[in-house]
Design a protein around this motif. Structure first.
Motif, PDB file in Angstrom:
ATOM      1  N   GLN A   3       1.020  -1.277  -0.280  1.00  0.00           N
ATOM      2  CA  GLN A   3       0.088   0.287  -0.069  1.00  0.00           C
ATOM      3  C   GLN A   3       0.583   1.381   0.328  1.00  0.00           C
ATOM      4  O   GLN A   3       1.879   1.155   0.501  1.00  0.00           O
ATOM      5  N   LEU A   4       0.396   2.470  -0.313  1.00  0.00           N
ATOM      6  CA  LEU A   4       1.649   3.377  -1.019  1.00  0.00           C
ATOM      7  C   LEU A   4       0.490   4.655  -1.012  1.00  0.00           C
ATOM      8  O   LEU A   4      -0.267   4.697  -1.185  1.00  0.00           O
ATOM      9  N   VAL A   5       0.855   5.257   0.406  1.00  0.00           N
ATOM     10  CA  VAL A   5       0.433   6.551   0.501  1.00  0.00           C
ATOM     11  C   VAL A   5       1.448   7.580   0.529  1.00  0.00           C
ATOM     12  O   VAL A   5       2.381   8.127   1.220  1.00  0.00           O
ATOM     13  N   GLU A   6       0.490   8.959  -0.579  1.00  0.00           N
ATOM     14  CA  GLU A   6       0.971  10.469  -1.070  1.00  0.00           C
ATOM     15  C   GLU A   6       1.012  11.464   0.181  1.00  0.00           C
ATOM     16  O   GLU A   6       0.114  11.390   0.237  1.00  0.00           O
ATOM     17  N   SER A   7       2.102  12.332  -0.279  1.00  0.00           N
ATOM     18  CA  SER A   7       2.471  13.648   0.873  1.00  0.00           C
ATOM     19  C   SER A   7       2.912  14.382   0.586  1.00  0.00           C
ATOM     20  O   SER A   7       3.804  13.725  -0.096  1.00  0.00           O
ATOM     21  N   GLY A   8       2.844  15.589   0.104  1.00  0.00           N
ATOM     22  CA  GLY A   8       3.497  16.724   0.088  1.00  0.00           C
ATOM     23  C   GLY A   8       3.205  17.202  -0.901  1.00  0.00           C
ATOM     24  O   GLY A   8       4.036  18.706  -0.593  1.00  0.00           O
ATOM     25  N   GLY A   9       2.278  17.658  -1.390  1.00  0.00           N
ATOM     26  CA  GLY A   9       1.990  18.027  -2.484  1.00  0.00           C
ATOM     27  C   GLY A   9       1.636  19.598  -1.742  1.00  0.00           C
ATOM     28  O   GLY A   9       1.076  20.048  -0.574  1.00  0.00           O
ATOM     29  N   GLY A  10       0.789  20.773  -2.657  1.00  0.00           N
ATOM     30  CA  GLY A  10       0.197  21.393  -2.301  1.00  0.00           C
ATOM     31  C   GLY A  10       0.569  22.776  -3.133  1.00  0.00           C
ATOM     32  O   GLY A  10       1.027  22.780  -4.742  1.00  0.00           O
ATOM     33  N   LEU A  11       0.300  24.267  -3.406  1.00  0.00           N
ATOM     34  CA  LEU A  11       0.171  25.308  -3.791  1.00  0.00           C
ATOM     35  C   LEU A  11       1.620  25.776  -3.900  1.00  0.00           C
ATOM     36  O   LEU A  11       2.212  26.223  -2.502  1.00  0.00           O
ATOM     37  N   VAL A  12       2.787  26.140  -4.864  1.00  0.00           N
ATOM     38  CA  VAL A  12       3.825  26.823  -5.004  1.00  0.00           C
ATOM     39  C   VAL A  12       4.212  27.961  -6.007  1.00  0.00           C
ATOM     40  O   VAL A  12       3.308  27.444  -7.209  1.00  0.00           O
ATOM     41  N   GLN A  13       4.578  29.230  -6.174  1.00  0.00           N
ATOM     42  CA  GLN A  13       4.650  29.590  -6.865  1.00  0.00           C
ATOM     43  C   GLN A  13       5.546  29.343  -7.859  1.00  0.00           C
ATOM     44  O   GLN A  13       6.867  27.902  -7.546  1.00  0.00           O
TER      45      GLN A  13
END
Length: 129
Positions: A3-13
């Protein structure tokens, strides 16, 4: 299975940086080649970068070479994607994936979607101009 769980995404300039993480559970992490893929709205899923089971081999798409770096920590069951100098065209959902097959070398890292059997749920990365 894994099972794989991603994290760390978001909005950036544009020009900024983000670091994605993908943590695996279920089986021996070092038995899997790992890859990052992305999919923008209305487009097919595309290869970004991959790392071999041992971590000694990496392979990246031309569009991200010199800007993105993949790494893994087998003790923590985690693969990372460090993204620098981000561009608006990097905007997409980013997926982590695991390749369970030995492909002749522990240093091999696949760039093919079809080679990956296990996928995370994805994390959104949005780069504003």
């Amino acid at each position: 299975q894994v099972q794989l769980v991603e994290s760390g995404g978001g909005l950036v300039q544009a020009g900024g940086s983000l670091r994605l993480s993908c943590t695996a559970s279920g089986r021996t992490f070092s038995n899997y080649g790992m890859g990052w893929f992305r999919q923008a709205p209305g487009k097919e899923r595309e290869f970004v970068t991959a790392i071999s089971r041992s971590g000694g081999g990496t392979y990246s798409a031309d569009s991200v070479k010199g800007r993105f770096t993949i790494s893994r920590d087998n003790a923590k069951n985690t693969v990372y994607l460090q993204m620098n100098s981000l561009k608006p065209e990097d905007t997409a959902v980013y997926y982590c994936a695991a390749d369970p097959y030995y492909r002749g070398s522990s240093e091999y890292a696949s760039g093919f979607v079809r080679d990956y059997d296990y996928w995370g749920q994805g994390t959104q990365v949005t780069v504003s101009s």
